[in-house]
Write an enzyme that holds these catalytic residues in place. Structure first.
Site, PDB file in Angstrom:
ATOM      1  N   LYS A 116       1.269   4.819 -10.788  1.00 49.20           N
ATOM      2  CA  LYS A 116       2.341   4.508  -9.845  1.00 49.20           C
ATOM      3  C   LYS A 116       3.083   3.211 -10.198  1.00 49.20           C
ATOM      4  CE  LYS A 116      -0.066   6.693  -5.950  1.00 49.20           C
ATOM      5  NZ  LYS A 116       0.567   7.968  -5.668  1.00 49.20           N
ATOM      6  N   GLU A 200       2.765  -2.470  -1.558  1.00 54.28           N
ATOM      7  CA  GLU A 200       4.112  -2.117  -1.120  1.00 54.28           C
ATOM      8  C   GLU A 200       4.325  -2.583   0.302  1.00 54.28           C
ATOM      9  OE1 GLU A 200       4.842   2.085  -1.351  1.00 54.28           O
ATOM     10  OE2 GLU A 200       4.943   2.050  -3.536  1.00 54.28           O
ATOM     11  N   HIS A 235      -2.027  10.965   5.202  1.00 51.49           N
ATOM     12  CA  HIS A 235      -1.191  10.997   4.002  1.00 51.49           C
ATOM     13  C   HIS A 235      -1.220  12.334   3.285  1.00 51.49           C
ATOM     14  CE1 HIS A 235      -0.648   6.807   4.691  1.00 51.49           C
ATOM     15  NE2 HIS A 235      -1.923   6.529   4.476  1.00 51.49           N
ATOM     16  N   ARG A 297       4.767  18.313 -11.866  1.00 48.98           N
ATOM     17  CA  ARG A 297       4.181  19.665 -11.790  1.00 48.98           C
ATOM     18  C   ARG A 297       4.897  20.447 -10.699  1.00 48.98           C
ATOM     19  NH1 ARG A 297       1.781  18.625  -6.810  1.00 48.98           N
ATOM     20  NH2 ARG A 297       0.937  16.539  -6.644  1.00 48.98           N
TER      21      ARG A 297
HETATM   22  P1  ADP Z   1      -0.102  10.312  -3.267  1.00 49.93           P
HETATM   23  O1  ADP Z   1      -0.104  10.185  -4.752  1.00 49.93           O
HETATM   24  O2  ADP Z   1      -1.437  10.208  -2.686  1.00 49.93           O
HETATM   25  O3  ADP Z   1       0.696  11.468  -2.812  1.00 49.93           O
HETATM   26  P2  ADP Z   1       2.131   8.656  -2.362  1.00 49.93           P
HETATM   27  O4  ADP Z   1       2.536   7.392  -3.005  1.00 49.93           O
HETATM   28  O5  ADP Z   1       2.976   9.851  -2.599  1.00 49.93           O
HETATM   29  O6  ADP Z   1       0.633   8.972  -2.787  1.00 49.93           O
HETATM   30  O7  ADP Z   1       2.000   8.421  -0.784  1.00 49.93           O
HETATM   31  C1  ADP Z   1       1.468   9.416   0.056  1.00 49.93           C
HETATM   32  C2  ADP Z   1       2.004   9.234   1.467  1.00 49.93           C
HETATM   33  O8  ADP Z   1       1.695   7.927   1.983  1.00 49.93           O
HETATM   34  C3  ADP Z   1       3.504   9.332   1.596  1.00 49.93           C
HETATM   35  O9  ADP Z   1       3.911  10.670   1.711  1.00 49.93           O
HETATM   36  C4  ADP Z   1       3.772   8.530   2.851  1.00 49.93           C
HETATM   37  O10 ADP Z   1       3.471   9.284   3.994  1.00 49.93           O
HETATM   38  C5  ADP Z   1       2.751   7.424   2.791  1.00 49.93           C
HETATM   39  N1  ADP Z   1       3.339   6.212   2.171  1.00 49.93           N
HETATM   40  C6  ADP Z   1       3.394   5.946   0.858  1.00 49.93           C
HETATM   41  N2  ADP Z   1       3.995   4.768   0.642  1.00 49.93           N
HETATM   42  C7  ADP Z   1       4.333   4.268   1.831  1.00 49.93           C
HETATM   43  C8  ADP Z   1       4.965   3.054   2.278  1.00 49.93           C
HETATM   44  N3  ADP Z   1       5.362   2.109   1.429  1.00 49.93           N
HETATM   45  N4  ADP Z   1       5.138   2.864   3.604  1.00 49.93           N
HETATM   46  C9  ADP Z   1       4.718   3.792   4.487  1.00 49.93           C
HETATM   47  N5  ADP Z   1       4.110   4.936   4.136  1.00 49.93           N
HETATM   48  C10 ADP Z   1       3.911   5.179   2.836  1.00 49.93           C
HETATM   49  P1  ADP Z   2       0.862  15.033  -3.315  1.00 50.18           P
HETATM   50  O1  ADP Z   2       0.160  14.646  -4.585  1.00 50.18           O
HETATM   51  O2  ADP Z   2       2.137  14.307  -3.160  1.00 50.18           O
HETATM   52  O3  ADP Z   2      -0.005  15.002  -2.107  1.00 50.18           O
HETATM   53  P2  ADP Z   2       0.935  17.930  -2.840  1.00 50.18           P
HETATM   54  O4  ADP Z   2       0.993  17.778  -1.391  1.00 50.18           O
HETATM   55  O5  ADP Z   2       1.815  18.910  -3.502  1.00 50.18           O
HETATM   56  O6  ADP Z   2       1.287  16.553  -3.553  1.00 50.18           O
HETATM   57  O7  ADP Z   2      -0.584  18.273  -3.136  1.00 50.18           O
HETATM   58  C1  ADP Z   2      -1.069  18.511  -4.393  1.00 50.18           C
HETATM   59  C2  ADP Z   2      -2.287  17.663  -4.564  1.00 50.18           C
HETATM   60  O8  ADP Z   2      -3.355  18.186  -3.781  1.00 50.18           O
HETATM   61  C3  ADP Z   2      -2.754  17.674  -5.958  1.00 50.18           C
HETATM   62  O9  ADP Z   2      -2.260  16.563  -6.691  1.00 50.18           O
HETATM   63  C4  ADP Z   2      -4.237  17.622  -5.836  1.00 50.18           C
HETATM   64  O10 ADP Z   2      -4.719  16.302  -5.782  1.00 50.18           O
HETATM   65  C5  ADP Z   2      -4.535  18.267  -4.537  1.00 50.18           C
HETATM   66  N1  ADP Z   2      -4.872  19.685  -4.662  1.00 50.18           N
HETATM   67  C6  ADP Z   2      -4.270  20.681  -4.036  1.00 50.18           C
HETATM   68  N2  ADP Z   2      -4.816  21.847  -4.320  1.00 50.18           N
HETATM   69  C7  ADP Z   2      -5.797  21.608  -5.166  1.00 50.18           C
HETATM   70  C8  ADP Z   2      -6.740  22.422  -5.845  1.00 50.18           C
HETATM   71  N3  ADP Z   2      -6.753  23.726  -5.717  1.00 50.18           N
HETATM   72  N4  ADP Z   2      -7.623  21.829  -6.614  1.00 50.18           N
HETATM   73  C9  ADP Z   2      -7.619  20.501  -6.767  1.00 50.18           C
HETATM   74  N5  ADP Z   2      -6.748  19.690  -6.184  1.00 50.18           N
HETATM   75  C10 ADP Z   2      -5.845  20.224  -5.390  1.00 50.18           C
END
Ligand code: ADP
Ligand code: ADP
Ligand code: MG
Length: 647
Positions: A116, A200, A235, A297
């Site tokens: 990130k 952040e 989240h 992806r």
């Molecule tokens: P992940 O890789 O676990 O998906 P993200 O960086 O996409 O991590 O963050 C997941 C979720 O956390 C976001 O969809 C949002 O709801 C919350 N989030 C992330 N960054 C922030 C932020 N700076 N302030 C508030 N909420 C946040």
């Molecule tokens: P985000 O990473 O922003 O939460 P998604 O909501 O699209 O994105 O969720 C996908 C994430 O959920 C993947 O990055 C993975 O960590 C997890 N995940 C979902 N389904 C699976 C699966 N079948 N096996 C392993 N991990 C999974």
């Protein structure tokens, strides 16, 4: 175009990819672990290769085995789905090194976006707005604390290698920072093997807005508009929709342009998602949306984009991986209507959303809308994998239409005995804030109590269900109470609107009948006489269990008569005459003529309509008459015994 494809995944996404591959005439190869030997994705593919034991690290995460399976079956390409190895640059490289086509971006793009902090730096350089914060190399607790203080609370500590909502801690005050940091680093070490974090600014009233992007190997990059994924629990996304409510065209243009810029910065090829976070305290504004991360992806929620654009994103992935240019140019891509997706999880909202595992004895999903699932009735939800078992995608001309269709669909989800979040989804979809599109990522957490409340089973409804079940296996039945002369009450189960009694159930006014049921897996007693049945608005009979739902019910109840524990008929007519409550067979006689009995003592057991009923003494007394004999077939209201009060 490639002619054969191995899908390095399982569950709904593997099935989803197989579906499009099949339409394109591509031969499909599934891989599976021990636990998935009979899984739907294995049965859907043309061929399947066993790759190891049930834990993902012993099967779905072993790149060499997957590549060997592709070689062995002559598959030309590998699609990784999401999760597992989909964002693993080394795996993507190994696939290519083995002479196979990788259905995904260049390994370098994955790597660039993998962490990130590096991704955010890259985006800063590409002039994409990023969330304010600290991305530095200096990871000493003192420095991190200093930076958090400087940014101003609340802040969010994020593991740079994090994903799936893990490795994040919100900190509201300077005094809490050190502890939160330590716990975030512990989680990051165990989940991602990397303790590095970034800090952040925590955005208040945040909305998660993401943009679908697509690139090809000819240098073209387009976007397919945005999705709103603000409905999250811890989240993790629960409901996603497209377009984002309240998005005006200027803001949309700004965020979609930023997404294309971000994709271009890493020479992106294939399907990707740029996630943004918006400060929505005053609605969506172009100057208050910041880059958060890129997912290199196909995303879980890609169907809502497919629904509004009419594009099959998996088809595009396969075409692009085959070297074809994108099927459409930017100006040819348009969106229409609204789409909303709900994620169905095998989990128990009442028990803190604990994953619920076990066999899907009963698994019926609604018809008439898109349903992507990876399981079928009879399958087992194991503890080894993600508990998401299906996605439901509704569409409509306007948001409300899609939302109502989705809520209606969720009401028709019937899964037993595994618990699901279906009722929670309905409550969320019908909650006022969501209806009004007053959404942010904290909505679920703020309303958790009301969202996880369970509807109390309605006794009248359950008695109707009990009657329906007694009349099963015939379907299309209705139960109605009839009052006859002398205060006797009779229930008639009839088919449809026709007054064609299938099953009559007569009770003496003074009698009381209790049926013991297993309601949603828990024991419950229903006094049929006191409640009287009401007609369920929906019901479904399956073997020895029945699902009933009231008109205004959220998710319905499923119940069965326990097979072992006999239901009981307590008491009889006030005069102590024990009458057969329904036609049946005497299973056993537990007392002898002249025997003294106490109230509630078991006199005999009758089997009728698959159900055993113990007939009990209505009061303390003596068995004066006993006509019942074991094995005898008796008619309704046959006198079986008579108890007289003790002197
Ligand atoms: P992940 O890789 O676990 O998906 P993200 O960086 O996409 O991590 O963050 C997941 C979720 O956390 C976001 O969809 C949002 O709801 C919350 N989030 C992330 N960054 C922030 C932020 N700076 N302030 C508030 N909420 C946040
Ligand atoms: P985000 O990473 O922003 O939460 P998604 O909501 O699209 O994105 O969720 C996908 C994430 O959920 C993947 O990055 C993975 O960590 C997890 N995940 C979902 N389904 C699976 C699966 N079948 N096996 C392993 N991990 C999974
Ligand atoms: Mg994310």
């Amino acid at each position: 175009m490639i002619t054969s494809l191995l899908i390095a995944n399982r569950g709904e996404i593997a099935c989803r990819i197989i579906r499009t591959a099949r339409q394109l005439g591509i031969r499909t190869v599934a891989v599976y672990s021990d636990a998935d030997a009979n899984a739907l994705h294995v049965r859907s593919a043309d061929e399947a290769v066993h790759i190891g034991a049930s834990p993902a690290r012993d099967s779905y995460l072993i790149g060499e085995r997957i590549i060997a399976a592709a070689k062995q079956t002559g598959a030309a390409a590998i699609h990784p789905g999401y999760g597992f190895l989909s964002e693993n640059a080394e795996f993507a490289e190994a696939v290519q090194a083995a002479g196979l086509i990788w259905v995904g971006p260049n390994p370098d793009s994955i790597r660039a976006m993998g962490l990130k902090d590096a991704a955010k730096k890259l985006m800063q350089d590409a002039r994409v707005p990023v969330t304010p914060g600290y991305l530095g190399e200096d990871q000493s607790p003192d420095r991190l604390q200093f930076e958090a203080d400087r940014i101003g609370y609340p802040v969010l500590i994020k593991a740079v290698a994090g994903g799936g909502g893990k490795g994040m801690r919100r900190v509201d005050a300077a005094a809490d920072f050190a502890d939160a940091l330590a716990s975030c680093q512990r989680e990051a070490a165990s989940s991602f093997g990397n303790t590095q974090v970034l800090i952040e600014k925590y955005i208040l009233a945040p909305r998660h807005i993401e943009v679908q992007v697509f690139g090809d190997s000819h240098g073209n990059i387009v976007h397919l508009f945005e999705r709103d994924c603000s409905m999250q629990r811890r989240h993790q996304k629960v409901i996603e929709e497209a377009p984002a409510p309240g998005m005006d065209s200027l803001t949309r243009a700004a965020v979609c342009d930023a997404a294309v810029k971000a994709a271009r910065a890493v020479n992106y090829v294939g399907a990707g998602t740029i996630e943004f976070i918006a400060d929505a305290s005053e609605g969506l504004r172009a100057d208050r949306i910041w880059f958060m991360e890129m997912n290199t992806r196909l995303q879980v929620e890609h169907p809502v984009t497919e629904a509004i654009t009419g594009v099959d994103l998996v088809e595009w992935q396969l075409r692009v991986a085959s070297g074809e240019p994108l099927p459409k140019r930017q100006f040819e891509i348009s969106m229409e209507g609204w789409a909303m997706e709900a994620r169905l999880y095998a989990e128990d909202p009442e028990k803190g959303f604990l994953p619920s595992t076990g066999s899907l004895d009963y698994f019926a999903l609604p018809h008439g809308i898109r349903v992507d699932t990876g399981v079928a009735e009879g399958a087992t939800v194991s503890r080894f994998y993600d508990p998401m078992i299906a996605k439901l995608i509704a569409t409509g001309y306007r948001r409300d239409a899609a939302r109502e269709q989705l809520a209606e669909a969720c009401k028709n989800i019937r899964v037993q005995p595994v618990r699901t979040n279906a009722e929670f989804l309905v409550r969320l979809l019908e909650s006022q804030a969501f209806v009004d599109a007053e959404i942010d990522t904290g909505l679920i957490e703020r309303n958790l109590d009301t969202l996880v409340e369970r509807e109390a089973p309605d006794a009248q409804l359950l008695s109707a269900g009990a009657l329906l079940l007694l009349a099963a296996p015939d379907k299309g039945l209705a139960a109605q109470p009839l009052l006859s002369g002398k205060g006797n009450r009779e229930w008639v189960v009839s088919s449809g609107t026709q007054w064609n009694p299938l099953f009559g159930f007569r009770l003496n006014a003074a009698a009381k009948r209790t049926v013991r049921l297993a309601v949603d897996g828990r024991p419950m007693e229903i006094d049929l006489d006191a409640t009287g049945p009401v007609e369920p608005s929906r019901y479904d009979i399956d073997g020895d269990s029945v699902w009933v739902q009231a008109e205004d019910g959220v998710a319905g109840h499923r119940f069965s008569f326990p097979l072992s524990a006999a239901s009981q008929t307590i008491g009889s007519a006030g005069d102590g005459a024990i009458l057969a409550p329904m036609p049946g067979r005497i299973v056993s006689v537990e007392v002898a003529e002249g025997q003294a009995v106490t109230a509630g003592q078991k006199l005999l057991v009758l089997e009728a309509m698959k159900m055993e009923q113990a007939l009990l003494a209505p009061f303390d007394g003596v068995v004066e008459t006993l006509t019942a004999t074991p094995g005898a077939q008796v008619q309704v209201d046959t006198l079986l015994a008579k108890v007289v009060k003790a002197e």
